[in-house]
Enzyme design. Sequence first.
Site, short mmCIF file in Angstrom:
data_model
loop_
_atom_site.label_atom_id
_atom_site.label_comp_id
_atom_site.label_asym_id
_atom_site.label_seq_id
_atom_site.Cartn_x
_atom_site.Cartn_y
_atom_site.Cartn_z
N HIS A 190 0.84 -1.20 0.00
CA HIS A 190 0.00 0.00 0.00
C HIS A 190 0.88 1.26 0.00
O HIS A 190 0.61 2.23 -0.72
CB HIS A 190 -0.91 -0.04 1.23
N GLU A 210 2.33 1.92 -3.41
CA GLU A 210 1.32 2.55 -4.29
C GLU A 210 1.33 4.07 -4.11
O GLU A 210 1.29 4.83 -5.08
CB GLU A 210 -0.06 1.97 -3.97
N HIS A 211 1.37 4.53 -2.86
CA HIS A 211 1.43 5.97 -2.58
C HIS A 211 2.71 6.59 -3.16
O HIS A 211 2.67 7.66 -3.78
CB HIS A 211 1.41 6.21 -1.07
N GLU A 215 -4.43 8.18 6.83
CA GLU A 215 -5.42 7.31 6.20
C GLU A 215 -5.79 6.17 7.14
O GLU A 215 -6.96 5.80 7.27
CB GLU A 215 -4.87 6.75 4.89
#
Length: 843
Positions: free
Chosen positions: A55, A58-59, A136
């Site tokens: 994850h 991806e950022h 997040e």
Amino acid sequence: MHSSADSAQRPPQKTLAHGLRARLLPLVSSSKAAALVRVHSGSHDAPIAYPGLAHFLEHLLFLGSRNYSAAEGLMPFVQGCGGQLNASTRERHTDFFFQLPASQFEEGLHRLVDMLAHPLLDPEAQLREREVLHAEYLARAQDAETLCDAALGCAIDPPHPFGGFHAGNRSTLPVEDPGFQASLRGYHCRFYHTGQIELLLAGPQDEGVLQRLAEQMDAGLAAHPYVSRKTLPLCANANAWFRLQLSNAQPRLHLAFALDQLPERAGPALDYLSVWLASEAPGGLSQRLREAELCQSVKLRTPYWCAGQGVAVIELLLTERGLDDRAAVVDAVLDWIAFFSDDARWQPCREEYQLIRERSLQNAEPLARLRYWVEPQAWGLDSDEAEIRQALRSLTAQMLAAPPLVLTTDMSDCPPIETCGFPLRLKTEPPQRTAPAAWHWQQPAMNPWLKPNIARREAVDITPALRWQGPEDMSGQGALFLRWQWVHGQSSTALWHAVAHALQPAAWAAQQAGVTLRFEDFGSAWCFRLEGFAEAIPAILSDTISVLSVPPAEAFAEGVALANRDAALGNDEMLIRQLLKHLPRRLTNAAEVDGQPAFIGPGSLSRRWQSAQWSGLAVGFAPSLGGPLADAIYSLPGTPAVIPTDHSKPAAVKRWHDVRGDGATAETGFLLFCPLPDRTAKCEASWRLLARVIEADFFRRLRSELQLGYALFSRFCQFGEQAGMLFAVQSPRASAKEILEHVVKFLDDSAVKLADQADSEAERAARQAGNQHVDSRADFRAQAEQAWQCLQAGHELDRSAEVAAEMRMLQQQDLMAAMDALRGDDASWVAVANAPAPDLSWR
């Protein structure tokens, strides 16, 4: 005319020279193009030592690459084009996708391949982005669905990774550790290459051009073979009942099925099942449970699905009676699955399912089509129906072979448990028992709007309150917009909720028929919209007028409950989205005449309709649909009238709306809406361009540099008759006062930056934005939306062309004047937050 069958043709997959698999979808009539990359690796493939690494990567890919800095990369480029972009990390794949004007497509693809192949992975940027990802994580720790999935994971037998924590946070991502850096780069090297990637492209370019663009992507990525990964057996604690404590969330019942060793076509079989589970059709599961006062809605979702195994969750929104008698709800759902799996259901339901899928694809935007076709075995005209039928038998047999996991989520007290991820308050419960009921299920009634039976004829006489805009749309789309203005002040939100609740079955059936039904509350007006398959719209309108005028009696009590729940702010939905629902109602100065009444009924609504004047717009309809549409329009509640728009300038005041209600949340949500200072086309053009120029900078400053939060944006938008600039921020650590100060500081700094930039840069951006504003009119929905916004704001239908012409001529000083007007002491600002106003300067 473009047929629904054309849309349901699966684009063939081809393997390019270096191993990239591609699907190409030429769309001759579209003004937009879209790309979707699926990398076949996800959170379950990350090193166990570093939860969230996939994850996090991806950022990071958006934060600069070999040939494009963070300020020049894909995200600011797409934002600057007025497009849309996002990415998503799932358990076994990661998707990157965007849509923008077709003329900018190749430039977007250059940035996409560069960020996938050559990310900078700068250590300083990693430190900043870790804080964004942690924000997040904090937001998701308030999200009901996230916590529910984490709770279900507790019942999955280890070592299957579904039960693990994969979102990542500050403590699981030791950026400073050389071992973490080696793992991060190793993960990228192992999976971000041609053998692991699928590419889907759609746009108005011919297939040869799309092929060339795909080959450029293929050549720009490292070439390696596919990496196979081991899938561990998926087993669950059978017949386990749990309770999860969630504050400010409606009670829900979740039936989770751990499925393994499913046949290849289980994906479309599950999609087929989900359509009928969620069906609002008379006689369907949802309606029968609602009539029994056990639940309000049913849906199926799949938090995990990969390689013949998955977790399917049937989620039911419970009533008080349903919460007390959950065993009866469980029994009803399982009994319905057994009924539906019978061979007698297959043929009639399959034919309707095919129509539903064809209709959903017929007028879908390029990106929506790619997101459909990227799913393995998505239904298409070439699907093997016999194999899907057999897969459905296997799927339902597994669902019925063992009791599901049963999770109740409500506000009951539960103890905190130790987890390595999201905080949970969870306890086990003894399974409930109930005497089986005889439900006598029946075949759900067919959706009549899928095959509308209307007698086409031209209209003889149509009220001037309904404006018509042609010509007929050649792809078969239409849009109908209706707006009721209240002569005396503002309507009750409880009444609006009552009507909106009663319209839910119609919205579901319309969506199946390829028409989006929306019912919006703007405080001093209500708006009803039908957009999509034109031939179905007259029938949908005709059949829903009775619900608009006189909803079922039970809808009124539900309206009061929904209005109270709306005011409280809950955890069922992201905070910033809840505030966005409040904003349109807060932009009017009219007082709410009914307040939040304890009781409303048919008489309350009848009085509202008697004082309402309606006007509307019909776009894209064939002349032969004018007669059926006019017949339906004739029966609308209220009085048709050409309603004059208030042309007064917005008052130079700053208004603050504190919408905390009774709800408590750990995060701060803040919206700032700045309406246009005047009605001229030049003012609108300069504000639209300014919004586009500062959008990427706002995102980068508040999200990456200041790390205020994960969810934030700025853009030009219109709510009802009011257009302007919107700034939105949700933060886990900053107060509303601090967020406001950061927004003001950003605008001050942006004014300095504008003054220093070259005149030619502003002129280039103005020409590009003006051209795109015109090009977007080739897209039917954009054209219809522009026309409706013009009418609501009191402009003529050629307003958008006028704005585009003004936009092309804008210069540096025009942008600076717009910024001065936005920031000036006499600017009109409206803030909506779950916090009190910071000082007495706000009303």
